[in-house]
Write a protein that holds these residues in place. Sequence first.
Motif, PDB file in Angstrom:
ATOM      1  N   ILE A  66       0.835  -1.212   0.000  1.00  0.00           N
ATOM      2  CA  ILE A  66       0.000   0.000   0.000  1.00  0.00           C
ATOM      3  C   ILE A  66       0.863   1.252   0.000  1.00  0.00           C
ATOM      4  N   SER A  67       1.901   1.263   0.836  1.00  0.00           N
ATOM      5  CA  SER A  67       2.799   2.428   0.864  1.00  0.00           C
ATOM      6  C   SER A  67       3.516   2.604  -0.474  1.00  0.00           C
ATOM      7  N   THR A  68       3.825   1.490  -1.140  1.00  0.00           N
ATOM      8  CA  THR A  68       4.473   1.570  -2.451  1.00  0.00           C
ATOM      9  C   THR A  68       3.525   2.158  -3.493  1.00  0.00           C
ATOM     10  N   ALA A  69       2.249   1.739  -3.448  1.00  0.00           N
ATOM     11  CA  ALA A  69       1.273   2.282  -4.393  1.00  0.00           C
ATOM     12  C   ALA A  69       1.090   3.788  -4.186  1.00  0.00           C
ATOM     13  N   VAL A  70       1.017   4.215  -2.922  1.00  0.00           N
ATOM     14  CA  VAL A  70       0.897   5.649  -2.632  1.00  0.00           C
ATOM     15  C   VAL A  70       2.146   6.390  -3.094  1.00  0.00           C
ATOM     16  N   LEU A  71       3.320   5.772  -2.889  1.00  0.00           N
ATOM     17  CA  LEU A  71       4.573   6.396  -3.309  1.00  0.00           C
ATOM     18  C   LEU A  71       4.622   6.580  -4.823  1.00  0.00           C
ATOM     19  N   LEU A  72       4.154   5.586  -5.572  1.00  0.00           N
ATOM     20  CA  LEU A  72       4.140   5.713  -7.028  1.00  0.00           C
ATOM     21  C   LEU A  72       3.216   6.853  -7.471  1.00  0.00           C
ATOM     22  N   GLY A  73       2.073   6.974  -6.803  1.00  0.00           N
ATOM     23  CA  GLY A  73       1.188   8.098  -7.111  1.00  0.00           C
ATOM     24  C   GLY A  73       1.836   9.443  -6.818  1.00  0.00           C
ATOM     25  N   LEU A  74       2.603   9.519  -5.721  1.00  0.00           N
ATOM     26  CA  LEU A  74       3.287  10.773  -5.374  1.00  0.00           C
ATOM     27  C   LEU A  74       4.421  11.076  -6.348  1.00  0.00           C
ATOM     28  N   VAL A  75       5.070  10.025  -6.858  1.00  0.00           N
ATOM     29  CA  VAL A  75       6.108  10.242  -7.878  1.00  0.00           C
ATOM     30  C   VAL A  75       5.506  10.877  -9.125  1.00  0.00           C
ATOM     31  N   ILE A  76       4.374  10.347  -9.558  1.00  0.00           N
ATOM     32  CA  ILE A  76       3.698  10.910 -10.728  1.00  0.00           C
ATOM     33  C   ILE A  76       3.256  12.354 -10.442  1.00  0.00           C
ATOM     34  N   LYS A  77       2.711  12.579  -9.254  1.00  0.00           N
ATOM     35  CA  LYS A  77       2.266  13.931  -8.889  1.00  0.00           C
ATOM     36  C   LYS A  77       3.443  14.895  -8.846  1.00  0.00           C
ATOM     37  N   PHE A  78       4.581  14.455  -8.349  1.00  0.00           N
ATOM     38  CA  PHE A  78       5.770  15.307  -8.284  1.00  0.00           C
ATOM     39  C   PHE A  78       6.197  15.734  -9.684  1.00  0.00           C
ATOM     40  N   HIS A  79       6.222  14.799 -10.617  1.00  0.00           N
ATOM     41  CA  HIS A  79       6.652  15.140 -11.967  1.00  0.00           C
ATOM     42  C   HIS A  79       5.592  15.943 -12.711  1.00  0.00           C
TER      43      HIS A  79
END
Length: 241
Positions: A66-79
């Motif tokens: 779950i934390s990995t899925a949230v992290l991937l979403g934040l990576v996309i949001k950051f870019h």
Amino acid sequence: MKDEKGGGRLIARQRLYLSRRVTSDYALLCAVLGIIVMIIENELSAAGIHSKSSMTSLTLKGIILISTAVLLGLVIKFHVHEVQLFMNANSAEDWRIALTCHRCFNILLELTICGICPLPFNLSFPWTTVHSDGITVSTTEVPLDVFLSIPMLFRLYWFGRVMLLHSRLFTDASSRSIAGLNRGDVVPNTYCGRGVAVITGILGTCTSSMVVAVIARKLELSRAEKHVHNFMIDVILIIVF
């Protein structure tokens, strides 16, 4: 330079800087949380407190997933914020202009690094070991989680990014303004252009040195003027004493 909501580009840029900084903070939090849970799960398994197929292990792996899925979403949001800042700084209307090959490669690389994590189910593969005598061979079942847990440490690159975004270089408006003005420098990109720039710089330095030498020569006294100057100094000294 007003946008549709009535705010200026500078206000929009300030909001994007703040959103990018907050996104990086949450991304670091998710990355550290996943790493901590991964270490706890591996330590409990190594100590024999629970097995890889137990409910506790699966629950911890689920938290990591779950934390990995949230992290991937934040990576996309950051870019996404990076692309928006590029469009704001260059007055671009189409977001596809900012998606260069280099940027796309960086996004895919970050998604790959942040997406590696232990799976919430037990997988293993045989590992054959040959002993020192060269005859004895032993085969053991090694959990796949061991090889999926180590790359999770690469997520700590977010720590350096967060430190950079919280530094004065990005939080101070004057520093950002100076950095924005420096983007206007024109530099050659081809080898021919760079060679011409180097030759021009060398010739400019030589010309400046020649001008300084000529001016210094003109300022120097001639031989006759030196004799007169020394004679006047001697006369002054004689009169004084």
